[in-house]
Enzyme design. Structure first.
Site, PDB file in Angstrom:
ATOM      1  N   GLU A  85      12.331   3.900   9.194  1.00  0.00           N
ATOM      2  CA  GLU A  85      12.835   2.897   8.255  1.00  0.00           C
ATOM      3  C   GLU A  85      14.339   2.999   8.023  1.00  0.00           C
ATOM      4  O   GLU A  85      15.032   1.971   7.949  1.00  0.00           O
ATOM      5  CB  GLU A  85      12.100   3.012   6.916  1.00  0.00           C
ATOM      6  N   HIS A 154       1.302   5.777  -1.811  1.00  0.00           N
ATOM      7  CA  HIS A 154       1.289   4.457  -1.199  1.00  0.00           C
ATOM      8  C   HIS A 154       0.994   3.363  -2.221  1.00  0.00           C
ATOM      9  O   HIS A 154       0.589   2.261  -1.843  1.00  0.00           O
ATOM     10  CB  HIS A 154       0.231   4.398  -0.086  1.00  0.00           C
TER      11      HIS A 154
END
Length: 351
Positions: A85, A154
């Site tokens: 990322e 998450h």
């Protein structure tokens, strides 16, 4: 767009139907389809727009948002990346500062923490630190918040984190209609936009016009007009808010429901004007309570419309812990209809 609501009665139960005005009803799209349509339309218009992220091309997107886009636009404009990322956010930020318009897909905004230096210290500050010589027209998009039993790492909602940073705009969709209109506005915006979605909502269908349209960033939507209390929310929590409106209507409480649509900028004016009418306010969001969007709204309304408030503003947030894994604890952690009803009862001094 200002959306209306209407009432029907079935066996003495009041049902509130949330829908766009009849003339705007044309077809139903899933949220993933509305997002794809927004990207397709803008990429057809402007060859400088491209999509980059993990599995966006060959796999058609982790949530099938980009399905078929590789076939139409090719590998130079729909770009698969490694699981890195920080790397692909940096590539996109550099591209944006040199005249391109990237759309960066994070598989979840939980993973954006790996890239947050590029988002906060590069993209958000580019215009200011260059004295206005460079803009950074780009979109960082992907799901935010919890999506069931995915564990604490998450399941975090970072809308308020990114909204705290000058230089960014932060949008949170709640249905297919504003998904398309807001994403189109985000893609053409000269500033970097954080565009937040929900894994649990991609398959939901809503009415979307066939004609092209844009929704201005920074404009809230009055989803239902009411007289007794103002309920403010955004994103996935709008589904909880709508259910709470129905439950409260059965108790004789007429709620005015506002969907913020963006949390930077926030449409304080619409909230304030609503409170001037209802004199009470509850704010609902999926986030930890400290330094939340609801905290910000509560403060600003105390400054803007203090004399119109008949009760302190109440907020409904997640519990102040990391998200537990057990399903029963997930239910206890998240905001729900009962907690919203209790908050409304409190501001109306009904308990």
């Amino acid at each position: 767009m200002r959306r209306s609501s209407y009432y029907s009665c079935t066996n003495e139960r009041i049902i509130i139907i949330f829908a766009p005005r009849k003339k705007e009803m044309a077809r139903q799209l899933q949220i993933r389809e509305a997002l794809r349509e927004a990207m397709n339309e803008e990429m057809r218009k402007d060859p400088s727009v491209f999509l980059i992220g993990e599995e966006v091309a060959e796999y058609n997107g982790a949530y099938k948002v980009s399905q078929g886009m590789l076939d139409e636009f090719g590998p130079k404009r729909v770009i698969d990346t490694p699981i890195a990322e920080l790397g692909f956010a940096g590539i996109a930020t550099g591209a944006a500062s040199n005249g391109l318009k990237p759309i960066v897909e994070f598989m979840t905004f939980n993973f954006s923490l790996v890239a947050i230096d590029q988002v906060i210290n590069a993209a958000a500050k580019m215009n200011s630190m260059s004295g206005g010589q460079f803009t950074c027209p780009m979109v960082f998009r992907g799901p935010t918040g919890s999506a069931g039993q995915l564990g604490a790492q998450h399941s975090q909602a970072f809308e308020n984190w990114y909204a705290n940073c000058p230089g960014l705009k932060v949008v949170v969709l709640s249905n297919a209609y504003n998904a398309k209109g807001l994403l189109k506005s985000a893609i053409i915006d000269p500033d970097p936009v954080i565009f937040m979605e929900s894994e649990q909502m991609y398959g939901l269908k809503h009415d979307v016009p066939e004609e092209e349209y844009y929704i201005p960033i920074g404009q809230a939507n009055i989803q239902k007009v009411g007289t007794d209390v103002t309920l403010v929310s955004f994103g996935k929590m709008m589904r909880v808010a709508e259910d709470a409106v129905v439950a409260l209507a059965e108790k004789g409480i007429d709620v005015e429901l506002i969907d913020l649509q963006s949390v930077r900028p926030i449409d304080y004016h619409t909230i304030a004007e609503s409170i001037k009418k209802t004199n009470r306010c509850v704010v609902l969001e999926e986030a930890w309570p400290l330094a939340s969007i609801s905290s910000e709204i509560s403060y600003m309304m105390s400054q803007m419309v203090f004399d119109h408030l008949d009760a302190p503003i109440k907020r409904v947030t997640t519990r102040d812990t990391p998200l537990p894994y057990a399903a029963t604890l997930v239910d206890a952690w998240l905001p729900n209809v009962q907690r919203v009803v209790e908050a409304v009862d409190a501001v109306m001094y009904r308990k």
